[in-house]
Motif scaffolding. Structure first.
Motif, short mmCIF file in Angstrom:
data_model
loop_
_atom_site.label_atom_id
_atom_site.label_comp_id
_atom_site.label_asym_id
_atom_site.label_seq_id
_atom_site.Cartn_x
_atom_site.Cartn_y
_atom_site.Cartn_z
N GLU A 25 0.83 -1.22 0.00
CA GLU A 25 0.00 0.00 0.00
C GLU A 25 0.86 1.26 0.00
OE1 GLU A 25 -3.81 0.46 0.43
OE2 GLU A 25 -3.32 -1.24 -0.82
N LYS A 27 3.67 1.45 -1.45
CA LYS A 27 4.49 1.37 -2.68
C LYS A 27 5.95 1.03 -2.37
CE LYS A 27 1.22 2.89 -5.57
NZ LYS A 27 0.04 2.16 -5.14
N GLN A 28 6.18 0.27 -1.29
CA GLN A 28 7.53 -0.13 -0.93
C GLN A 28 7.88 -1.45 -1.60
OE1 GLN A 28 7.43 -0.43 3.35
NE2 GLN A 28 7.04 1.75 3.64
N LYS A 72 -4.22 -2.00 -10.19
CA LYS A 72 -3.06 -1.19 -9.82
C LYS A 72 -1.89 -2.14 -9.64
CE LYS A 72 -5.99 2.01 -7.23
NZ LYS A 72 -6.38 2.42 -5.88
N THR A 74 2.45 -2.92 -8.95
CA THR A 74 3.84 -2.61 -8.64
C THR A 74 4.62 -3.76 -9.29
OG1 THR A 74 4.09 -3.91 -6.60
CG2 THR A 74 3.09 -1.71 -6.38
#
Length: 118
Positions: A25, A27-28, A72, A74
């Motif tokens: 959440e 974005k790590q 979404k 990553t």
């Protein structure tokens, strides 16, 4: 909105699911998660939902019924936000991610549905 989240652990790695969720959440990058073939996954979703209207690169809506979802990404995760989406549609999304060996983490419960869960 109902949130579905997917990631894949490296072999022999098992982390606290909720901590992984929180890191995603934020974005790590999470040590212990595999990089996912994000574009291949997006292409697969687009193929399975080809009858749905593609609103933008990462969003679909069902013109023949109810529901919409947005993907979404990553490099390590896929998050799918579902809006008024039927359970059957969410099951299809879960099945697609299973093809990539990425079990569902349901933050609403919170629970990860994989073979390691008790």
């Amino acid at each position: 909105m109902y949130e579905l989240l997917f990631w894949k652990y490296l072999d022999e790695v098992y982390l606290n699911h909720h901590e992984v969720y929180e890191a995603i959440e934020e974005k790590q990058t999470v040590e212990g998660l595999e990089e996912l073939p994000v574009q291949v996954i997006l292409n697969r979703i687009a193929s399975v939902f080809s009858k749905w209207e593609k609103v933008d690169d990462n969003s679909w809506k069902n013109n023949a019924g109810v529901g919409a979802f947005q993907v979404k990404t990553t490099p390590q995760s896929i998050q799918i936000d579902c809006y008024g989406t039927e359970g059957k549609t969410m099951d299809t999304l879960v099945d697609i991610m299973e093809e990539f060996k990425c079990p569902l983490y349901d933050p609403q419960v919170p629970m990860r549905y994989d073979e390691m869960s008790e």
